[in-house]
Design an enzyme around this catalytic site. Structure first.
Site, PDB file in Angstrom:
ATOM      1  CE1 TYR A   1     -14.515  -3.318  -2.335  1.00  0.00           C
ATOM      2  CE2 TYR A   1     -16.167  -1.977  -1.112  1.00  0.00           C
ATOM      3  CZ  TYR A   1     -14.964  -2.516  -1.125  1.00  0.00           C
ATOM      4  OH  TYR A   1     -14.154  -2.247  -0.184  1.00  0.00           O
TER       5      TYR A   1
ATOM      6  CE  LYS B   1     -13.129  -5.932   0.825  1.00  0.00           C
ATOM      7  NZ  LYS B   1     -11.860  -6.525   0.817  1.00  0.00           N
TER       8      LYS B   1
ATOM      9  CG  ASN C   1     -16.709   6.518   4.294  1.00  0.00           C
ATOM     10  OD1 ASN C   1     -16.664   6.329   3.065  1.00  0.00           O
ATOM     11  ND2 ASN C   1     -17.366   6.900   5.093  1.00  0.00           N
ATOM     12  CB  VAL C   2      -9.746   4.428   5.085  1.00  0.00           C
ATOM     13  CG1 VAL C   2      -8.211   4.666   5.655  1.00  0.00           C
ATOM     14  CG2 VAL C   2     -10.431   3.165   5.759  1.00  0.00           C
TER      15      VAL C   2
END
Length: 174
Positions: free
Chosen positions: A80, A84, A109-110
């Site tokens: 991942y 990105k 971290n959203v």
């Protein structure tokens, strides 16, 4: 045709689960890198002015210096994170060669009000809030000395809008 008359593209589409990316690295690459390339080509064809790409803090991997700054060495630890970072490079190269303005955002971290605290991928903040609401003890991994950066979804949205209208171009923002 979906991009005709569009001034700015906000690209957030991706497979976002680092753990799952180990099980499906080729699908993750197809979606995260090839998908980004396709969106870039559509943006260029429609003469989009600006491209805002949402990457991930996963491009940094484990770091020893905090806070992590945008110029920190990238060393992703999952397919991942790798995809990105590769997609970021695609955005930088493509936009520079096709005179499309761009900025890249690497959120950590959203969290937000509609996150589900249950399930395999429940996020930390909603889990802590759920524990407080139900009077349960919060579960903390490790010795409690570790730390993470979090960003509230509304703050991230403001950042994305700011990067779309700013005179700043070609930059990466944590």
């Amino acid at each position: 045709h979906l991009f005709e008359g569009v001034d700015t593209v906000f690209h957030l589409a991706a497979l976002t689960r680092p753990r799952e990316s180990f099980n499906n690295p080729f699908i993750t690459r197809d979606v995260n890198v090839k998908g980004t390339q396709q969106i870039l080509m559509m943006a260029q064809k429609a003469k989009v002015r600006r491209f805002v790409f949402v990457s991930s803090a996963a491009v940094y991997g484990t770091q020893s210096t905090f806070p992590i700054k945008e110029d920190a060495q990238t060393k992703p630890e999952s397919p991942y994170g790798e995809t990105k970072l590769e997609a970021e490079e695609c955005v930088q190269d493509f936009c520079s060669n096709h005179t499309i303005e761009f900025n890249i955002v690497r959120p950590f971290n959203v969290y937000g009000t509609r996150q589900d605290p249950k399930g395999e991928y429940g996020a930390a903040v909603p889990k802590f809030i759920d524990a407080l609401k139900t009077g349960k003890q919060s579960y903390i991994t490790g010795d409690g000395e570790q730390f993470r950066d979090f960003i509230y979804i509304d703050d991230l949205t403001e950042l994305l809008i700011a990067t779309s209208i700013s005179d700043v171009n070609g930059e990466i923002f944590n």
